[in-house]
Structure formats: C-alpha cells, structure tokens
Design a protein around this motif. Structure first.
Motif, short mmCIF file in Angstrom:
data_model
loop_
_atom_site.label_atom_id
_atom_site.label_comp_id
_atom_site.label_asym_id
_atom_site.label_seq_id
_atom_site.Cartn_x
_atom_site.Cartn_y
_atom_site.Cartn_z
N ILE A 188 -1.23 20.39 -4.96
CA ILE A 188 -2.50 20.25 -4.23
C ILE A 188 -2.22 19.44 -2.98
O ILE A 188 -1.61 18.37 -3.05
N LEU A 189 -2.62 19.98 -1.83
CA LEU A 189 -2.38 19.30 -0.56
C LEU A 189 -3.56 18.39 -0.22
O LEU A 189 -4.66 18.55 -0.76
N ASN A 190 -3.32 17.50 0.70
CA ASN A 190 -4.41 16.61 1.13
C ASN A 190 -5.35 17.28 2.12
O ASN A 190 -6.50 16.88 2.25
N SER A 191 -4.84 18.26 2.82
CA SER A 191 -5.69 18.93 3.79
C SER A 191 -5.17 20.35 3.98
O SER A 191 -3.99 20.62 3.71
N LYS A 222 -9.35 20.26 3.58
CA LYS A 222 -10.27 20.12 2.45
C LYS A 222 -11.68 19.85 2.96
O LYS A 222 -11.85 19.35 4.08
N SER A 233 -14.17 15.51 -1.17
CA SER A 233 -13.10 14.55 -1.46
C SER A 233 -12.68 14.64 -2.92
O SER A 233 -13.41 15.19 -3.75
N PHE A 234 -11.52 14.10 -3.19
CA PHE A 234 -11.03 13.99 -4.56
C PHE A 234 -10.00 12.87 -4.61
O PHE A 234 -9.53 12.40 -3.57
N GLU A 235 -9.70 12.45 -5.80
CA GLU A 235 -8.62 11.48 -5.99
C GLU A 235 -7.56 12.13 -6.87
O GLU A 235 -7.87 12.99 -7.68
N ARG A 236 -6.33 11.68 -6.68
CA ARG A 236 -5.22 12.24 -7.46
C ARG A 236 -4.98 11.41 -8.72
O ARG A 236 -5.03 10.19 -8.66
N ASN A 282 2.96 24.00 8.32
CA ASN A 282 3.33 22.58 8.40
C ASN A 282 4.83 22.43 8.14
O ASN A 282 5.30 22.68 7.04
#
Lengths: 426, 145
Positions: free
Chosen positions: A260-263, A265, A268-271, A342
């Motif tokens: 799962i990438l950070n963006s 998105k 929001s979510f937390e890992r 990226n």
C-alpha cells in the motif's frame, strides 16, 4: 542545520537513556524481480516446430510480399537468432503435417498461393495434430487464419460448438499430460488478395489487398514460453505488428512484491506497524474538497514478470483482477490501473482503489485468467457476408476456438496467477 | 511515545505523522529515524531538566511562587515548540520528506509544535507533582501564589 539539531538531540537522549531510539523493524527494499532471473532458461533447449496452415483460405495472405510473410519471416528469424532453440522445423499443416525443412528464408520464399491446396480446414483436427506433436521440450507455432469451414448445408452453430468441445477436450488432455503448458495467441493483420471462402464455401474475390486478421498460436512449456516472450516481445513483431495478444498460463499463484502506497490517496489511514506494507487501520474518508465522502488508496505492484508473460494490455484491464473481502466477491472498491512513474520504487503498476463505502476485512486482489474482450470483438458470428457487420475485419468462429482452450485451462477452476492480500481495519 | 503523539494527530495530520514515524518510500517501510521518539525524548529530557533545575538547583525562597514556576513552564514550552516545529520545518525546506507523502505545509509543522506544547505541559506538570516534595524551598509551588 537539521542534521546538527538531530545529532545534538540524539546525543542528548542517547547519553541519558543509553539506548538507540531508532531501532525499528528493518524494511526490505522491494525485491529485484528481474525478468531475466525469474524467467529461467530450460536446461535443454526446446525444439521449435512451426506449422503454417495451408488451406485455400490462407492463399490470400501469401499472395505477394504481404505483411503476413514479413511478420512470419521476422518472427521465425527472431526465434532462430535468439538462441532459444538449436532446432527449428517447418511444416505445412492441414489434415496432416508436411515437413518443409528448416530453412526459414527458403520456406518464406516458397510460400505462395499454390501451396494452399486444401479446400477446407478442420481447426479442431489441426490443433489435435499440433498438440500431439508438442511435449514439454517442444514449442509449437501455428500460423492460421483461424476460420472454421463447416461447409455448405451444415448447421454452422452446431458445427462451431462441436469444434469448441473438441478443442477443449484435446487441450484438456494435453494439459493433463503437460500441466505446465502455456499458450499465446497473437492477432495480426495482413493484406489479403485472393479468394475468401465463407462458411458455406461460397467465394468472394478480393482483387486488391484487403486487411484481414490472422493468428499465430504458440504452445509450449511455460518456462520456454516466458523465455520466448522475453526475447521476442510483442513490440518486436514486424508486418504491421501485433494487434492483440492473449496468454494462457498454468495456475502459477506466484508471489510478487506489492504494498500500500502513501499516495495518491483520498482520506487517511494509518499503517499497522506489524505489517506496514499490507495492513492499515483508522481508515477515514476525505472530509473536504472535491473527493469529500470518498476513500481511495493505492497499491504498488511489481508485475514485471507478468508484463512479459501476459502483456500490458491484459494487466491494465481491470477485468483481469478479482476482488474479495473476507473470501467473498466484493466490488465496493472501484479499481483503476496505471503505470508506476515513481522512480523511487520498483513497482511497475499502481492500482487505485476508490470507494464511498469503506468495507473492512481481508481484501484479496487476484490476478486471474480472464477471457479477453478483443476476441469477442473480432469474432464473426455469421460467417456469410464478408461486407456485412464489419465482417471483413473479423474471423468467423474465432471465439469458439479460443473459448475451447480457455475452458480447458479453467476446467479445474484454478485460474489464479497471483494473489495480493491486505488487511483493512476500522 | 509515538502513540501519545498519534492521539493528537488531528493537530498535524496523518501525512506528517507518516514522516515523523520514519517512513521511507524507497524501502516501503519505517526505516528512517523515528522523529516522534527523538522529539518526544528530547522534550521529556528538557522538561525534566527544567523541573530539576527549578526545584533542586534554583530551589530559592524567592522562586517558590506559582507564577515563577509558570515562567519555567513557558520557557520549556517555547523551547519544545521550537524543537518540534524546527525539525519538521527544516525537513520541509530541505525536501527531506519522502516524495510519496503529499500535502505537508507549514500549518502542519505548526500543528505538531502545538502538539508538542501539549505533551510538554503534561510532562512538566507531572514531573513537578512528583519531584516537588524533595525541594526544600519550592515544595508548595506551583500551588502557592
């Protein structure tokens, strides 16, 4: 400045605590999933047998210096010079294979309408002949227009269904014997000048070259096929190039690198620190802006091996992926697939999952064997009037041939190439 | 330490929280320095050091009033605010934030500074309540005005 500040602070509390502050579970750099390392070469070089169907309907493709000839000549030359094989045998095929030596140049030069002597072709029989001469150390290449010939006065629909059943049976028997068999079908286009036979063998004469589809089927052990696709990707085909391709692979269920990438998105979510790449919690929808009320997250996937095997068209088609939540099919998440641009990550593709209804649980995304739409699009169901319903750009009954093979592969119900698992928690 | 800051993440947002947790885009994991820990431990040490200074080193009858204690608290808050904001802001200016973490602005850095103020208040008050009894001259501070 920032480093000095951190250094001073680190010295300050490390001296006080006598313990490292930055110990964390070490992350692994995404594995180098090199195409060439994954696509391992067979220990023994396979024999490549090339079969060119020589029914009368093929004559128009070999009349003059056509794209058909250029494509076949180039493909066979590429196979020969790639070093994949030491032995390349050439055949004409209809009711039986006829050996034509191994000189590709000579074979192509002699390929002309006079060689296409058979009035009809029984595709099911042709496949049977080819498969019976294919084992796990042989690659078979079949070049055909793929047109079924039921003949005058026959029930065409019944004929096609029977052919499909026959092909399914033949293919299933072959898969039982050689379960690692893979099949590729390339659809190409060439100028066709000569006689076109419809399903009742009525003739239509093309005095000027008319673009018509034809097919190259490649059958062999998955390792050999992977090697072949690595050396000769679709982009290397000449004579107009590959219009579409479809690869059927044995059930691989391979492990790939994904996270799962950070963006990008929305929301929001937390890992979950125990499983940073695949587990998230505290999922919230976007509370403002254009995407208010939606939640979107992105998965990075290293599909480099599948790019070689299945092609990019297949991988960017959302229909190629099934979504399950807690083992149940679930389409709450709408998916989009794009290339990863990226350079800081090794992923080849990104999948965006968007929803306005957050479903939690174990999310499984499965890359599966999915029958491609292009075969339906290119299928001519009637096979009568070549000028009707764009039939000139289609092939009579091609979907029955392809479906027969597809159904043989899916007979045991296992058509999974890879599974990606995620944990979504509230 | 990180958990405490995460309770206050509405002040600075989940994106900055990812950076402060040590997220690295290259490894796809939290392999960079955990700034929550670094800043949190530093703030803790600064707050305890200020407390000890007030109650045991300064430890003077002229400083045993509550508003004098408040001066120490304000100094601690300013230092810890600058510490938290400074590290975030310098990372922002230097481009040290992983490129896949988007939408971090000065406002978020200020928000984290504010979160560190709240954490520091709690630390300083707790520390004062625990250690003040050993002080000869300031044991009734900050409740004596």
């Amino acid at each position: 400045m920032r480093n000095i500040l951190i250094y001073c602070l680190a010295v300050l509390f490390l001296a006080s605590c006598g313990n490292s502050s930055t110990q964390r579970k070490g992350g692994n750099k995404p594995s180098e999933n090199s195409e060439m390392t994954a696509v391992t070469a067979s220990k023994i070089k396979p024999v490549v047998n090339v079969y060119v169907e020589n029914s009368g309907s093929m004559a128009g493709y070999v009349n003059g210096n056509t794209d058909f000839k250029k494509a076949v000549y180039n493909y066979l030359t590429d196979i020969k010079i790639s070093g994949i094989t030491d032995t390349l045998n050439l055949f004409y095929i209809n009711d039986k294979p006829v050996a034509k030596g191994s000189d590709v140049k000579d074979f192509i030069e002699k390929l002309n309408p006079n060689q296409c002597v058979f009035a009809t072709s029984d595709i099911s029989n042709v496949f049977d002949l080819v498969l019976k001469r294919t084992d796990n150390n042989q690659i078979s290449v079949l070049v055909t227009d793929g047109i079924f010939s039921p003949g005058k006065g026959k029930d065409a629909q019944q004929y096609l269904v029977n052919q499909q059943i026959g092909i399914k049976r033949i293919m299933k028997e072959h898969l039982d014997k050689y379960p690692n068999t893979a099949v590729i079908v390339y659809q190409l286009t060439s100028g066709f000048k000569g006689t076109y036979y419809n399903r009742e063998d009525a003739k239509t004469e093309f005095k000027e070259p008319q673009a018509r589809p034809y097919y190259i089927w490649v059958i062999g052990d998955v390792e050999d096929i992977a090697l072949l696709k690595t050396y000769i990707p679709d982009s290397k085909f000449k004579g107009g190039g590959v219009q579409h391709s479809y690869t059927l692979l044995p059930p691989l269920n391979m492990e790939i690198d994904y996270a799962i990438l950070n963006s990008p998105k929305f929301g929001s979510f937390e890992r979950d620190k125990k499983s940073t790449k695949t587990s998230i919690y505290n999922i919230k929808k976007a509370s403002n802006g254009a995407h208010k009320g939606n939640f979107m997250f992105t998965i990075g996937m290293d599909l480099s091996l599948f790019t070689v095997l299945l092609g990019d068209e297949y991988l960017t088609n959302t229909e190629s992926y099934a979504r399950l939540i807690n083992k149940q099919p679930n389409n709450d998440y709408f998916i989009e697939i794009e290339h990863n641009t990226n350079p800081n990550t090794n992923y080849t593709h990104n999948m965006k999952l968007t929803t306005d209804k957050i479903s939690v649980g174990e999310l499984e995304i499965i890359l599966r064997n999915q029958f491609p739409q292009w075969i339906y699009d290119i299928n001519d169901e009637e096979g009568l009037d070549i000028y009707k319903n764009d039939a000139i750009n289609k092939t009579f009954g091609i979907k029955y041939l392809a479906e027969g093979i597809y159904e043989a592969y899916n007979f045991s119900g296992n058509s999974i190439y890879t599974t990606m698992k995620f944990n979504l928690k509230k | 330490m990180e958990t405490i800051y995460r309770w206050l993440s509405s002040l600075f947002g989940s994106n900055l929280a990812e950076h402060l947790s040590g997220w690295s885009e290259v490894t796809g994991d939290y392999t960079e320095a955990n700034l929550f820990f670094i800043i949190g431990m530093s703030s803790l040490i600064i707050s305890i050091a200020a407390c000890v200074t007030y109650y045991y080193i300064l430890n003077h009858p002229r400083w045993n009033r509550g508003f004098k204690w408040l001066i120490f608290l304000v100094i601690v808050l300013i230092v810890n605010f600058l510490l938290a904001f400074g590290i975030c802001y310098s990372d922002l200016l230097a481009g040290n934030i992983s490129s896949d973490i988007s939408a971090i602005s000065v406002a978020e850095c200020l928000g984290f500074g504010l979160a560190n103020i709240i954490v520091s208040i709690v630390i300083f008050v707790f520390c004062s309540l625990i250690i003040k009894w050993g002080s000869r001259n300031c044991k009734f501070s900050p409740f004596k005005f």
